[in-house]
Design a protein around this motif. Structure first.
Motif, mmCIF file in Angstrom:
data_model
loop_
_atom_site.group_PDB
_atom_site.id
_atom_site.type_symbol
_atom_site.label_atom_id
_atom_site.label_comp_id
_atom_site.label_asym_id
_atom_site.label_seq_id
_atom_site.Cartn_x
_atom_site.Cartn_y
_atom_site.Cartn_z
ATOM 1 N N THR A 172 0.834 -1.200 0.000
ATOM 2 C CA THR A 172 0.000 0.000 0.000
ATOM 3 C C THR A 172 0.879 1.264 0.000
ATOM 4 O O THR A 172 0.629 2.203 -0.756
ATOM 5 C CB THR A 172 -0.947 -0.025 1.219
ATOM 6 O OG1 THR A 172 -1.646 -1.271 1.197
ATOM 7 C CG2 THR A 172 -1.945 1.116 1.174
ATOM 8 N N ASP A 195 -7.435 -4.398 -2.388
ATOM 9 C CA ASP A 195 -7.294 -5.179 -1.151
ATOM 10 C C ASP A 195 -8.532 -4.876 -0.325
ATOM 11 O O ASP A 195 -8.625 -3.847 0.334
ATOM 12 C CB ASP A 195 -6.031 -4.777 -0.380
ATOM 13 C CG ASP A 195 -5.922 -5.528 0.949
ATOM 14 O OD1 ASP A 195 -6.810 -6.364 1.230
ATOM 15 O OD2 ASP A 195 -4.968 -5.277 1.706
ATOM 16 N N GLN A 204 -6.424 3.050 4.561
ATOM 17 C CA GLN A 204 -5.004 3.404 4.438
ATOM 18 C C GLN A 204 -4.697 3.911 3.025
ATOM 19 O O GLN A 204 -3.980 4.903 2.850
ATOM 20 C CB GLN A 204 -4.158 2.162 4.744
ATOM 21 C CG GLN A 204 -2.672 2.450 4.892
ATOM 22 C CD GLN A 204 -1.846 1.158 4.919
ATOM 23 O OE1 GLN A 204 -2.395 0.050 4.964
ATOM 24 N NE2 GLN A 204 -0.544 1.299 4.871
ATOM 25 N N ASP A 247 -3.705 -1.709 -5.680
ATOM 26 C CA ASP A 247 -3.266 -2.361 -4.453
ATOM 27 C C ASP A 247 -3.981 -3.717 -4.397
ATOM 28 O O ASP A 247 -5.110 -3.833 -4.874
ATOM 29 C CB ASP A 247 -3.700 -1.497 -3.250
ATOM 30 C CG ASP A 247 -3.009 -1.896 -1.965
ATOM 31 O OD1 ASP A 247 -2.011 -2.621 -2.028
ATOM 32 O OD2 ASP A 247 -3.470 -1.465 -0.885
HETATM 33 MG MG LIG Z 1 -1.776 -2.938 2.239
#
Ligand SMILES: [Mg+2]
Ligand SMILES: Nc1nc2c(ncn2[C@@H]2O[C@H](COP(=O)(O)OP(=O)(O)OP(=O)(O)O)[C@@H](O)[C@H]2O)c(=O)[nH]1
Length: 360
Positions: A172, A195, A204, A247
């Motif tokens: 990430t 993700d 995040q 991601d």
């Molecule tokens: Mg991650």
């Protein structure tokens, strides 16, 4: 969120994991996850602080790489210096010492032998007899090995970059840093939160999208990652995006699921975006040493990896793993992470690497 995870965990208990990287892909403890959540929170808070630092305080690229390799350099070169200084002639005992230094720096057995063979050859050809000259010969061998098939980052657009790797390696963070690089280069960037395993992972990435100032495509926790990729591709087409950076999850309840999920993502890209230049970056954590090689072999089965992003070089004395990765996998190291901040991701330059590794 924790409930969702607990449910998965319960199911896992009965599922036999056939993965090589069980430690990484299998969730063994509820507690472990709670710890992760706390860490995730800290990361998000930390990232806010990191933003404050003025750009002019950033050291130059080479200095950063050199600083990042500080522990490795100390580990390798300090020991090399003391060994060559304790020998008067070049003999087998000296080679034994060199071998030990390289292997314990995670250069790997196979690669160490390759490097030492190269040095022996040079010693013969050039009739070298000063043990101190061996360090320069080693540097030349490392440089030669690292320079083979070195590839710069691609400038082909539209481009889709899929970032894969086991949990915690720095996927990430790397997506954020890569997005920042393309954004700075004037490209229109979109990041995709594929993700979906934990809500914290999506949050995040969202923090990164705000920091970098790029769009994000996200669904809710537990959504099908392939559906996010599908949406990201549609959005990229209509918004005339240059680069999509995806991601992906680092762990599912077993390795097979993780690999199947990745394959599904690639099928969607094949079908929906064949015209895009595709890169698949495998993120490896330099601090895991030789395990990084095992991880690469596992992921190679599910994806055509086009490059390695090697993170946390700053946190390890075993940066010799870069040499092993290049030599044993023949996948180019494209980018190296030398810190947690937004600019702490560099193009991998073999010459800079060899110089930084062997500099004073
Ligand atoms: Mg991650
Ligand atoms: N020192 C250092 N830390 C890094 C680097 N890259 C990432 N990190 C840190 O590594 C930790 C994990 O990074 P993430 O980006 O969350 O890792 P991930 O692979 O996305 O993890 P999962 O989503 O759990 O699979 C964070 O604390 C990052 O700040 C690096 O190059 N150097």
């Amino acid at each position: 969120m924790a409930d969702f995870f607990k449910k998965l965990f319960k199911k896992d208990k009965d599922t036999k994991n056939d993965g090589i990287n069980e430690a990484e892909v299998e969730i063994s403890e509820d507690e472990e996850y709670l710890k992760d959540e706390k860490i995730e929170k800290m990361i998000i808070e930390d990232m806010g602080e990191a933003e404050e630092e003025p750009a002019e305080n950033n050291p130059s690229f080479f200095k950063k790489l050199k600083d990042g390799l500080f522990k490795t350099r100390k580990n390798i070169t300090d020991r090399l210096n003391s060994v060559v200084n304790s020998f008067k002639t070049i003999d087998e005992d000296l080679f034994d010492e060199l071998e030990e230094i390289l292997i314990t720096s995670d250069v790997g057995v196979e690669t160490t032998m390759k490097l030492l063979d190269g040095i022996r050859k040079k010693i013969k050809e050039e009739k070298v007899n000063d043990p101190k000259a061996v360090i320069e010969l080693l540097k030349q061998e490392v440089l030669k090995l690292m320079s083979e098939n070195a590839e710069p980052l691609s400038n082909a657009y539209p481009q889709i970059i899929v970032v894969i790797g086991v949990n915690g390696v720095g996927k990430t963070t790397s997506v954020g840093k890569i997005a920042n690089r393309y954004k700075k280069a004037g490209k229109k960037v979109l990041i995709a939160a594929a993700d979906t395993f934990r809500a914290a992972a999506i949050e995040q990435l969202e923090v990164w999208s705000n920091r970098v100032g790029v769009d994000i495509i996200k669904h809710q926790e537990g959504a099908d990652p392939a559906a996010i990729i599908y949406d990201a591709i549609s959005a990229a087409k209509s918004r005339k995006t240059d680069v999509i950076i995806c991601d992906t999850a680092g762990r599912l309840h077993n390795k097979k699921n993780l690999m199947e999920e990745l394959k599904k993502i690639f099928r969607i890209i094949d079908r929906e975006y064949p015209e895009a230049h595709r890169e698949v970056y495998l993120v490896l954590d330099a601090t895991t040493g030789q395990n990084a090689i095992v991880q690469a072999k596992v992921f190679k089965e599910a994806a055509d990896i086009t490059g390695i992003v090697l993170t946390k070089l700053d946190g390890t004395a075993k940066g010799g793993i870069v040499i092993a990765i290049k030599s044993e996998l023949n996948i180019p190291v494209r980018l190296v992470g030398v810190g947690e901040k937004i600019d702490d991701l560099q193009d991998f330059d073999p010459v800079d690497f060899a110089n930084a590794l062997f500099s004073e």
